[in-house]
Design an enzyme around this catalytic site. Structure first.
Site, PDB file in Angstrom:
ATOM      1  N   HIS A 102      -2.141  -3.851   0.485  1.00  0.00           N
ATOM      2  CA  HIS A 102      -2.314  -2.527  -0.313  1.00  0.00           C
ATOM      3  C   HIS A 102      -1.836  -2.345  -1.603  1.00  0.00           C
ATOM      4  CE1 HIS A 102      -2.866   2.032  -0.496  1.00  0.00           C
ATOM      5  NE2 HIS A 102      -1.861   1.789  -1.473  1.00  0.00           N
ATOM      6  N   GLU A 103      -0.471  -2.810  -1.449  1.00  0.00           N
ATOM      7  CA  GLU A 103       0.022  -2.899  -2.974  1.00  0.00           C
ATOM      8  C   GLU A 103      -0.282  -4.142  -3.682  1.00  0.00           C
ATOM      9  OE1 GLU A 103       1.675  -0.185  -3.517  1.00  0.00           O
ATOM     10  OE2 GLU A 103       2.051   0.455  -1.356  1.00  0.00           O
ATOM     11  N   HIS A 137      -3.189  -2.990  -5.728  1.00  0.00           N
ATOM     12  CA  HIS A 137      -2.933  -2.386  -7.034  1.00  0.00           C
ATOM     13  C   HIS A 137      -2.481  -3.510  -8.086  1.00  0.00           C
ATOM     14  CE1 HIS A 137      -2.872   1.868  -5.752  1.00  0.00           C
ATOM     15  NE2 HIS A 137      -1.997   1.693  -4.758  1.00  0.00           N
ATOM     16  N   GLU A 163      -6.442   4.779  -5.415  1.00  0.00           N
ATOM     17  CA  GLU A 163      -6.223   4.093  -4.184  1.00  0.00           C
ATOM     18  C   GLU A 163      -7.338   3.532  -3.619  1.00  0.00           C
ATOM     19  OE1 GLU A 163      -3.055   3.989  -2.965  1.00  0.00           O
ATOM     20  OE2 GLU A 163      -2.320   5.283  -4.395  1.00  0.00           O
ATOM     21  N   TYR A 206      -6.674  10.584  -1.816  1.00  0.00           N
ATOM     22  CA  TYR A 206      -6.410   9.484  -0.747  1.00  0.00           C
ATOM     23  C   TYR A 206      -7.769   9.261   0.029  1.00  0.00           C
ATOM     24  CZ  TYR A 206      -1.546   8.419  -1.531  1.00  0.00           C
ATOM     25  OH  TYR A 206      -0.358   8.041  -2.350  1.00  0.00           O
TER      26      TYR A 206
HETATM   27 ZN   LIG Z   1      -1.547   2.961  -3.227  1.00  0.00          ZN
END
Ligand SMILES: [Zn+2]
Length: 237
Positions: A21-22, A25, A50, A159
């Site tokens: 997930h990170e 980004h 997100e 989200y």
């Molecule tokens: Zn995030």
């Protein structure tokens, strides 16, 4: 740079998904090709930020990407496909509770941003009391809801909305997340443009159609998973 506090002896599935997930980004940032720095990477609308990261979590759940670990670590135990299926079934268990809760949080966040929100605790107790599990006396969720003061005020819904788009954007990959052609298109259209083009325009361009909530509905009803990958065909129209 990604600073984490993971277990050095090995990641559990939750940590692996968080890492992906990170890293999603991070990819949004490092693969930016915007004209102005101000528009680069995650400088997109808050209710889209997100999407690339939640989308990338899927790479931590699918056999075709998980099996790549063996290329970097040939001596590691190969990923057992049966285990991947069981992990996915465990993830899907009780999804309804999770999404009902997320919806409640988003609605509460919106209520606080209304013209006359009233006392935050009273509002919460009234809203939670209407849910099937009700309000537990003495519990004080609002005090732990950091998002409402951390930049997500009136934006917590982002989200779930990002997840709608994220799951939809997985459909062109079909049952092969490692498809280099689709990956390249995704990179060139969605990631490279950062915030210089409206998110909806990028999503439409990548999908070649209007976005659809179908993949999200399959996810929350437990019909979408590694055991039954969604195919691009099902999402036409
Ligand atoms: Zn995030």
């Amino acid at each position: 740079v990604l600073v984490t506090n993971f277990n050095r002896d090995g990641l559990d599935q939750n940590e692996l998904e968080t890492l992906f997930h990170e890293f999603g980004h991070v990819l949004h940032g490092v693969l930016s090709q915007t004209r102005y720095l101000l528009h680069a990477g995650t400088a997109v609308r808050r209710d889209f930020v997100e999407a690339p990261s939640q989308m990338y979590e899927e790479w931590a759940r699918r056999p075709e990407s998980l099996k790549l670990f063996n290329e970097t670590c040939p001596s590691c135990k190969p990923i057992d496909l049966k285990l991947v299926e069981r992990m996915d079934a465990a993830r899907r268990f009780g999804q309804g509770v999770k999404y009902a809760r997320q919806r409640l949080f988003a609605t509460y966040d919106m209520a606080l941003a209304s013209e006359k929100p009233g006392d935050p605790m009273d509002v919460w107790v009234a809203m939670e009391s209407k849910t099937i599990v009700g309000h537990v006396q003495g519990s004080q969720f609002p005090g732990t809801f950091g998002h409402i003061v951390g930049g997500y005020a009136a934006g917590y819904y982002g989200y779930m909305w990002s997840e709608v788009l994220a799951l939809d954007m997985l459909s062109p990959f079909g049952d092969n997340l490692m498809n280099p052609k689709v990956g390249r298109r995704y990179r060139d259209i969605v990631l490279a443009n950062g915030g210089q083009v409206a998110p909806m325009q990028l999503v439409k361009q990548f999908l070649g159609r209007e976005p659809s909530p179908e993949a999200f509905f399959q996810e929350i009803t437990g019909q979408r998973g590694a055991a039954r990958p969604i195919s691009a065909k099902e999402h036409k129209g």
